[in-house]
Write an enzyme that holds these catalytic residues in place. Structure first.
Site, PDB file in Angstrom:
ATOM      1  N   GLU A 468       1.089  -0.965   0.098  1.00  0.00           N
ATOM      2  CA  GLU A 468      -0.007   0.026   0.080  1.00  0.00           C
ATOM      3  C   GLU A 468       0.765   1.109   0.054  1.00  0.00           C
ATOM      4  O   GLU A 468       1.046   2.240   1.035  1.00  0.00           O
ATOM      5  CB  GLU A 468      -0.634   0.125   1.130  1.00  0.00           C
ATOM      6  CG  GLU A 468      -1.970  -1.666   1.210  1.00  0.00           C
ATOM      7  CD  GLU A 468      -2.889  -0.915   1.733  1.00  0.00           C
ATOM      8  OE1 GLU A 468      -3.556  -0.616   3.002  1.00  0.00           O
ATOM      9  OE2 GLU A 468      -4.245  -2.139   1.897  1.00  0.00           O
ATOM     10  N   GLU A 550      -3.890  -9.294   0.321  1.00  0.00           N
ATOM     11  CA  GLU A 550      -4.465  -8.349   1.558  1.00  0.00           C
ATOM     12  C   GLU A 550      -6.309  -8.734   1.613  1.00  0.00           C
ATOM     13  O   GLU A 550      -6.558  -8.463   0.727  1.00  0.00           O
ATOM     14  CB  GLU A 550      -3.917  -7.528   2.170  1.00  0.00           C
ATOM     15  CG  GLU A 550      -3.791  -6.939   3.437  1.00  0.00           C
ATOM     16  CD  GLU A 550      -3.128  -5.968   3.699  1.00  0.00           C
ATOM     17  OE1 GLU A 550      -2.474  -5.810   3.628  1.00  0.00           O
ATOM     18  OE2 GLU A 550      -4.231  -5.570   5.180  1.00  0.00           O
TER      19      GLU A 550
HETATM   20  C1  GAL Z   1      -4.327  -3.126   4.992  1.00  0.00           C
HETATM   21  C2  GAL Z   1      -2.945  -2.943   5.418  1.00  0.00           C
HETATM   22  C3  GAL Z   1      -2.213  -3.526   6.835  1.00  0.00           C
HETATM   23  C4  GAL Z   1      -3.211  -3.342   8.218  1.00  0.00           C
HETATM   24  C5  GAL Z   1      -4.824  -3.778   7.589  1.00  0.00           C
HETATM   25  C6  GAL Z   1      -5.711  -3.269   8.484  1.00  0.00           C
HETATM   26  O1  GAL Z   1      -4.653  -1.395   4.937  1.00  0.00           O
HETATM   27  O2  GAL Z   1      -2.490  -2.746   4.434  1.00  0.00           O
HETATM   28  O3  GAL Z   1      -1.273  -3.222   7.342  1.00  0.00           O
HETATM   29  O4  GAL Z   1      -3.407  -1.533   8.161  1.00  0.00           O
HETATM   30  O5  GAL Z   1      -5.346  -2.769   6.657  1.00  0.00           O
HETATM   31  O6  GAL Z   1      -6.998  -3.167   8.356  1.00  0.00           O
END
Ligand code: GAL
Length: 857
Positions: A468, A550
């Site tokens: 991100e 993710e």
């Molecule tokens: C994402 C990020 C992670 C964590 C997650 C929580 O956007 O890459 O590190 O913060 O959100 O939902």
């Protein structure tokens, strides 16, 4: 389990034969430590930088950096000097995380970083004894640090040797020129700023540290690189690069011989006869230089490495021997463990390992180990991965930084795939003092050393160079992506490079540059939106594999259920009507509530199944972690985990298990069924099961038989009226009974039940001792919150306790802790060098206590 630990420990050592000319000894014991919340020495990275940058010279392609002339900073600081009396400093052994003992609510540290005192300057000192024979033999003496948080700078006998700022990377410093026979004073300074991270970074010398003594002509650091360019059932081509480093004043002619042996998981060593030999090479390495030799051999009938359980994680060991000038004794012996396997990223079928599809059933995980903090421990890490594997997970993403090196050993052994990730930011900051400050100077050496360290691990299937990234959609971000991709390819052309993109679209340069499209959340659609971006990436890049780097980020607190329950299959968390309890700081465990960008597992599964070319997902997160307590910043730890921070399974564990292990008969009921305050009220019942049909009964009265529809991943009876008694589910697959489960209303708490995951501990191994508050029938009292006190008799220590409650601010070392949703954990270590019986007892007012016996030797 103990055996695996021993293997993991031995795997970085050279052959155990007494004649081994290479020594690698732990420097973990016997340190003195002091933490300073204000700068005690007027040093800073800015002052040290020009002397520290040359430490990275082996990992930059351009002009080598030279230290300035003149006296290096720190030479006059008393802590670096032999004469300094450190007897008043704390005695510590490594791995050591100074922050984890707390207390919570440390000044200046918010919820994001876990409210623990990780900031400040830390000094560590110890004596290192070097034998006169090593000095006389002109041995090269290296310090290998697996990770130091952060901005480490190292002095030996008052001389600044070098350092490494990125706290997650491993690095080597050459101590030789400053080492003397007898006692040497090693002093290490680390420096942690406030606002340096989005999660808990830990603090100090939190990983293993080694002293390596070797002939001045030796296999260099990360000096072998093994690839398997062609693999079939009949034979495999194995390519090898060996880099020989010659630190002598004169050139040296060296014979390089490498033999391959099968790896024996039982002993952790090479076994049997030589499987294959690389042709011998003879090279002359000029003084003060390095020279690489390439060779290739064939392994017949190779035993392939592949992810469990569908394949076996077979390993080999390549033993490289250097000899010189016809001398009979080797001058260096270096072992490289590796696996023979192929990985293909297929745009339609996903990841193929040895030609077999491995749908990515992965989780993202941060580096901390719950109440142990960042202090690395092999058994704690192994436990994390084993529980994920039990759930059916076959992959991890090391979000968002280089892991401890042993994590990859464990993944190799267990047969788990790894998406190895290095950065959470590049030039654009996420927090004021994060990596962006050093990205310009350090991204190249950090990336090169990270890949060289990890590239022989068969478990690693791809490199992620960022998560991100702030500049992901800009031209500048595209250019950096290309630069990092090219660096990665130059270090390892065999694996794909990806970036986890949450907002970069298909038309960005970043998307066109990466080898694998990694999508965070946007694939399935942010929040409750179902219009995700999988198909637009698919049409733009029909030949690139896409995965969810993710996904989900659903939130929950184990054992907590909040009513009413949304009728949707994914919802945004809020107050009581939206799954949250804003005063208790808890989120409902119906596993449906997520932050605005996240989605329930069910919604993610739907998107994945509708877009069957998607190679799978890495769920945020497998385990809860310290810091980032979304949505309740005043708490201490996350709500994202499928498993809570103590290692107790949340309901979600069974949802993923039902999808990822479809052949395992399973039926998991939620909520618990002890609601004296809800008699007569609607209390939805959900069941996670691998079955296709299910019938629910309340006190033998059917609540209906449900057939699982397309894109449905749970059975739900949302109109059940609560009555105390038995809640039973009977499930069916293909019309045949599959799995059943009953939850009953429990009575008053009467006693404690205690169990340990092992009865034998020694060395660094740990026992994870769980205590449950139960009623007279032995059923867990689901809302029990009794205070439990742990006590040890015998040669052991309670390292920490936890209960998985993100809002529990009791310091981790406390031996008294409230149970949370019926459970509490103590982590026990054997005292160094002790043997005998350890009794761990748990007591609570008004309840019958319990004890468990452990053996140590
Ligand atoms: C994402 C990020 C992670 C964590 C997650 C929580 O956007 O890459 O590190 O913060 O959100 O939902």
């Amino acid at each position: 389990m103990l055996r695996l630990l021993q293997l993991v420990r031995s795997c970085w050592m050279v052959a155990a034969a007494p004649a081994t000319p290479r020594e690698r000894v732990s420097l973990n014991a016997g340190w003195r430590f002091s933490r300073f919340t204000s700068n005690p020495d007027s040093l800073s990275y800015d002052k040290l930088k020009q002397w520290v940058l040359p430490s990275a010279n082996d990992f930059i392609s351009g002009t080598k950096r030279q230290p300035p002339s003149g006296t290096p900073p720190g030479t006059d600081v008393s802590y670096v000097k032999d004469s300094f009396d450190d007897s008043a400093w704390e005695q510590v052994n490594l791995p050591h995380d100074w922050a984890v003992k707390g207390p919570f609510n440390a000044p200046g540290i918010g919820g994001g970083m876990g409210r623990l005192p990780s900031n400040g300057v830390g000094w560590y000192r110890r004596k290192v004894t070097v034998a006169s024979s090593d000095i006389e033999a002109g041995k090269s003496i290296f310090l290998d640090i697996d990770g130091a948080m952060s901005y480490a700078a190292v002095w030996l006998n008052g001389n600044l040797v070098g350092g490494w700022p990125y706290g997650y990377n491993s690095f080597r410093l050459d101590l030789t020129q400053y080492a003397k026979s007898g006692d040497n004073t090693l002093a290490i300074r680390v420096d942690n700023a406030l606002d340096s991270s989005r999660w808990y970074p830990g603090a100090g010398l939190y990983r293993n540290i080694w002293l390596v003594k070797v002939d001045p002509t030796h296999v260099g650091q990360y000096g072998t690189y093994i690839t398997t360019p062609s693999v079939s059932a009949q034979s495999a081509t194995v390519d090898l690069v060996v880099e020989v480093e010659n630190k002598r004043n004169g050139s040296r002619k060296v014979d390089v011989v490498t033999e391959i042996f099968a790896y024996d998981p039982a002993s952790g060593k090479a076994t049997g006869n030589v499987v294959a030999t690389f042709p011998k090479s003879t090279i002359t390495v000029a003084a003060g230089t390095k020279l690489s030799v390439n060779s290739s051999t064939t392994v017949l009938n190779p035993q392939l490495w592949g992810p469990a359980p569908s394949q076996k994680p077979n390993l080999y060991i390549a033993v490289t021997t250097l000899s010189s000038d016809g001398a009979s004794a080797a001058i260096d012996v270096y072992e490289t463990r590796f696996g023979i396997r192929t990985v293909v990223y297929d745009a339609t079928k996903g990841v193929l390992v040895n030609g077999q599809r491995s749908y990515i059933q992965g989780t993202c995980n941060h580096h901390d180990l719950g109440s142990l903090g960042a202090a690395f421990n092999v058994r704690a890490a192994e436990r994390q991965l084993q529980m994920l594997q039990e759930m059916g997970s076959n992959a991890i993403r090391t979000s968002h930084n280089p892991p401890a090196p042993e994590i990859l050993d464990i993944a190799d052994h267990l047969g788990m795939l790894v998406l190895d990730e290095i950065f959470d930011c590049w030039n654009t900051q996420k927090t004021k003092n994060d990596y962006h400050l050093i990205f310009p100077d350090w991204h190249e050496p950090d990336l090169r050393s990270f890949i060289r360290r990890d590239r022989n691990h068969p478990s690693v299937i791809a490199w992620s160079v960022g998560n991100e990234i702030g500049e992901q959609s800009s031209a500048a971000g595209g250019a950096t992506t290309k630069e990092l991709r090219d660096i990665a390819r130059s270090e390892d052309p065999t694996r794909g490079v990806t970036v986890a993109m949450n907002s970069a679209g298909p038309n960005t340069q970043m998307a066109s540059v990466v080898d694998i499209i990694g999508l965070n959340y946007q694939g399935e659609g942010l929040g409750t939106s179902t219009s995700g971006s999988f198909s637009s990436f698919r049409s733009k890049f029909p030949n690139k594999m896409i995965w969810s780097s993710e996904s989900s980020s659903v939130l929950s607190t184990r054992g907590t259920y909040i009513f009413p329950v949304t009728s949707g299959n994914s919802a945004t968390v809020g107050g009581a009507s939206a799954g949250g309890n804003n005063s208790a700081l808890q989120v409902s465990s119906y596993e449906l509530y997520a932050p605005s960008w996240g989605s329930s597992p069910d919604k993610v599964f739907t998107a994945q199944d509708k877009n069957s070319y998607v190679a799978g997902e890495y769920v945020w997160t497998g385990w809860d972690y310290i810091g980032e307590p979304t949505p309740y910043d005043s708490a201490r730890s996350s709500y994202f985990g499928i498993i809570d921070m103590a290692g107790f399974k949340k309901d979600r564990f069974y949802l993923y298990q039902s999808r990822w292990r479809p052949d395992l008969p399973s039926a998991h009921i939620l909520p618990h069924w002890t609601w004296p305050d809800r008699v007569g009220q609607v209390t939805p019942v959900h069941v996670f099961s691998s079955a296709s049909e299910a019938e629910l009964f309340v006190n033998d009265k059917s609540q209906g038989r449900l057939k699982r529809g397309q894109y449905e991943y749970r059975f739900r009876w949302d109109n059940v009226t609560y009555q105390p008694g038995d809640l039973k589910v009977v499930t069916y697959k293909n019309g045949v009974e599959w799995a059943t489960s009953t939850t009953r209303t429990v009575g008053d708490a009467t006693k404690l039940n205690i169990t340990s995951d092992t009865t034998i501990i020694s060395g660094d191994t740990l026992a994870f001792v769980s205590v449950a508050v139960v009623d007279k029938n032995g059923d867990i009292v689901p809302r029990a919150s009794n205070s439990v006190t742990f006590k040890i008799d015998g040669p052991g220590t309670i390292v920490s306790t936890d209960n998985g409650n993100p809002a529990d601010m009791t310091a981790f070392p406390s031996t008294t802790r409230k149970v949370f949703s019926g459970l509490v954990l103590a982590i026990v270590r054997a005292n160094a060098g002790a043997s005998g019986e350890i009794t761990v007892s748990a007591s609570a007012d008004g309840l019958t206590g319990a004890q468990v016996m452990l053996q140590t030797s």
